[in-house]
Design a protein around this motif. Structure first.
Motif, PDB file in Angstrom:
ATOM      1  N   UNK A   1     -19.385 -11.530 -19.235  1.00 50.75           N
ATOM      2  CA  UNK A   1     -19.097 -10.391 -20.101  1.00 50.75           C
ATOM      3  C   UNK A   1     -18.037 -10.751 -21.140  1.00 50.75           C
ATOM      4  N   UNK A   2     -18.253 -10.321 -22.367  1.00 50.10           N
ATOM      5  CA  UNK A   2     -17.291 -10.546 -23.445  1.00 50.10           C
ATOM      6  C   UNK A   2     -16.432  -9.313 -23.707  1.00 50.10           C
ATOM      7  N   UNK A   3     -16.499  -8.320 -22.826  1.00 51.22           N
ATOM      8  CA  UNK A   3     -15.745  -7.083 -23.020  1.00 51.22           C
ATOM      9  C   UNK A   3     -14.247  -7.376 -23.119  1.00 51.22           C
ATOM     10  N   UNK A   4     -13.587  -6.703 -24.060  1.00 47.66           N
ATOM     11  CA  UNK A   4     -12.138  -6.825 -24.160  1.00 47.66           C
ATOM     12  C   UNK A   4     -11.453  -6.082 -23.017  1.00 47.66           C
ATOM     13  N   UNK A   5     -11.967  -4.892 -22.717  1.00 46.50           N
ATOM     14  CA  UNK A   5     -11.448  -4.066 -21.631  1.00 46.50           C
ATOM     15  C   UNK A   5     -12.615  -3.372 -20.962  1.00 46.50           C
ATOM     16  N   UNK A   6     -12.480  -3.148 -19.657  1.00 52.00           N
ATOM     17  CA  UNK A   6     -13.489  -2.394 -18.914  1.00 52.00           C
ATOM     18  C   UNK A   6     -12.812  -1.833 -17.674  1.00 52.00           C
ATOM     19  N   UNK A   7     -12.519  -0.539 -17.684  1.00 51.29           N
ATOM     20  CA  UNK A   7     -11.813   0.040 -16.554  1.00 51.29           C
ATOM     21  C   UNK A   7     -10.460  -0.626 -16.364  1.00 51.29           C
TER      22      UNK A   7
END
Length: 291
Positions: free
Chosen positions: A121-127
Motif C-alpha cells: 500500500x502507498x497510503x500516507x495514512x490509514x487509521x
C-alpha cells in the motif's frame, strides 16, 4: 530502577571494538516511538521493557540521529537521513539501503507494518498507520519495483510467517500509533498507551523466542525512533535500546555511544554486507550481541 551512568571510558570503547562481529541469520527490529531513556527505565507501566533491559543487553548511550520521526526511520536502513526532514510522507529518497543490500546478497527482508491497509500500500495514512514510520515506502528504489514492494506487508503477516517458519533474514516490525507508545488519534491515555506498547513487545518477543527460529544467529532489537520533548542528545535524544539473543550476554549494560547507524553497521557486518554512509564511521554494537 537506579539511573545508570553513561560516561564512556577508553576501556569500554576498547571492549566494544574488540568484540567480534556476530554472524547473523535472523534479525527482528522493533521500533517504538518518542520516548526518552528517562521515561522508559523505571516506568511502572513498562514492566516488560524494564525486565528485558536488565535480563539481556542494554545500550545506555544510544541516541536517535535527529528529530522528528521520519528521518530516523530512513537512517535505520540507509545510514543517513538522505535529505529527508520533517514528517511529510510524500518525501522520497534514492540510493542503496539495507533492503537492497540484502536482496543483492540473496538474503530476504520484509517490513511488517501494523495497520497497513494491504501489501504494498502507498497510503500516507490509514487509521492508526502512518507512512512516515515506513522507510521502505519512502525509498524510490523500492516503491518503483513491483517485486520489492511485495515485501512491505500488514503486521498480521508476521504471525503467519513465524508459525510457518518462513520469516525473512531481516524483519522490520513497526506497531501502529496505538501500540508504539507515541500516542495519536486519542487512542488511549498516556499510561494506557505505554502499557499497550509494553504488552505488544511482550507478546511478540515471546512468540519469536518460542519459535524454532530462535537459535544461534538470531537477535531481537527493541529501540525507539527518537527521544521525546526537547531531548536532543546525539541529534535525536537518548533512547532505550535492548538487544536479545539466545546465546549472547545477560545483564549487560553497554555505555558506548551508539545510534541508528551503529545498529545498521552491526546488522550489515552480521550479514556480511558492505557498510553504508554513517555506518562506516559508527561503532558496531557487538558487545550487546556477542559474549
Amino acid at each position: 530502577m537506579p539511573r545508570l551512568p553513561v560516561l564512556l571510558t577508553p576501556l569500554l570503547l576498547t571492549s566494544a571494538l574488540a568484540a567480534p562481529a556476530p554472524k547473523l541469520q535472523h534479525v527482528f527490529v522493533f521500533v517504538l516511538e518518542n520516548h526518552s531513556l528517562s521515561t522508559v527505565l523505571g516506568n511502572p507501566n513498562l514492566p516488560t521493557l524494564n525486565r528485558l533491559a536488565t535480563t539481556y543487553g542494554y545500550a545506555a548511550n544510544y541516541t536517535g540521529v535527529t528529530h522528528p520521526s521520519l528521518p530516523n526511520y530512513v537512517a535505520m536502513i540507509a545510514g543517513d537521513t538522505m535529505g529527508t526532514a520533517g514528517d511529510d510522507p510524500g518525501q522520497r529518497f534514492a540510493g542503496d539501503n539495507l533492503a537492497l543490500q540484502l536482496e543483492k546478497a540473496g538474503l530476504s527482508w520484509r517490513g511488517y507494518m501494523q495497520g497497513l491497509p494491504t501489501t504494498a500500500s502507498t497510503a500516507d495514512y490509514a487509521g492508526a498507520y502512518g507512512k512516515k514510520h515506513n522507510p521502505f515506502m519512502l525509498s524510490s528504489d523500492i516503491v518503483n519495483s513491483p517485486q520489492r514492494v511485495q515485501n512491505v506487508v500488514p503486521y498480521e503477516q508476521f504471525g503467519a510467517d513465524l508459525s510457518s517458519g518462513s520469516v525473512p533474514n531481516f524483519a522490520f516490525l513497526v506497531p501502529d500509533v496505538c501500540h508504539d507508545m507515541h500516542g495519536a488519534l486519542n487512542c488511549l491515555g498516556r499510561a494506557a498507551l505505554d502499557r499497550a506498547g509494553d504488552t505488544f513487545i511482550g507478546t511478540w518477543t515471546q512468540k519469536i523466542m518460542a519459535s524454532p527460529i530462535w537459535k544461534s544467529g538470531a537477535a531481537i532489537v527493541i529501540t525507539f525512533d527518537e527521544g521525546g520533548g526537547g531531548d536532543k542528545v546525539g541529534g535525536g535524544g537518548r533512547v532505550a535500546t535492548i538487544v536479545l539473543t539466545p546465546d549472547g550476554p545477560r545483564g549487560k549494560v553497554s555505555r558506548v555511544p551508539y545510534n541508528h547507524s551503529s545498529l545498521l553497521r552491526t546488522i550489515q557486518e552480521g550479514f556480511g554486507l558492505p557498510l553504508l554512509r554513517g555506518a562506516k564511521t559508527a561503532t558496531a554494537m557487538n558487545d550487546l550481541f556477542w559474549k
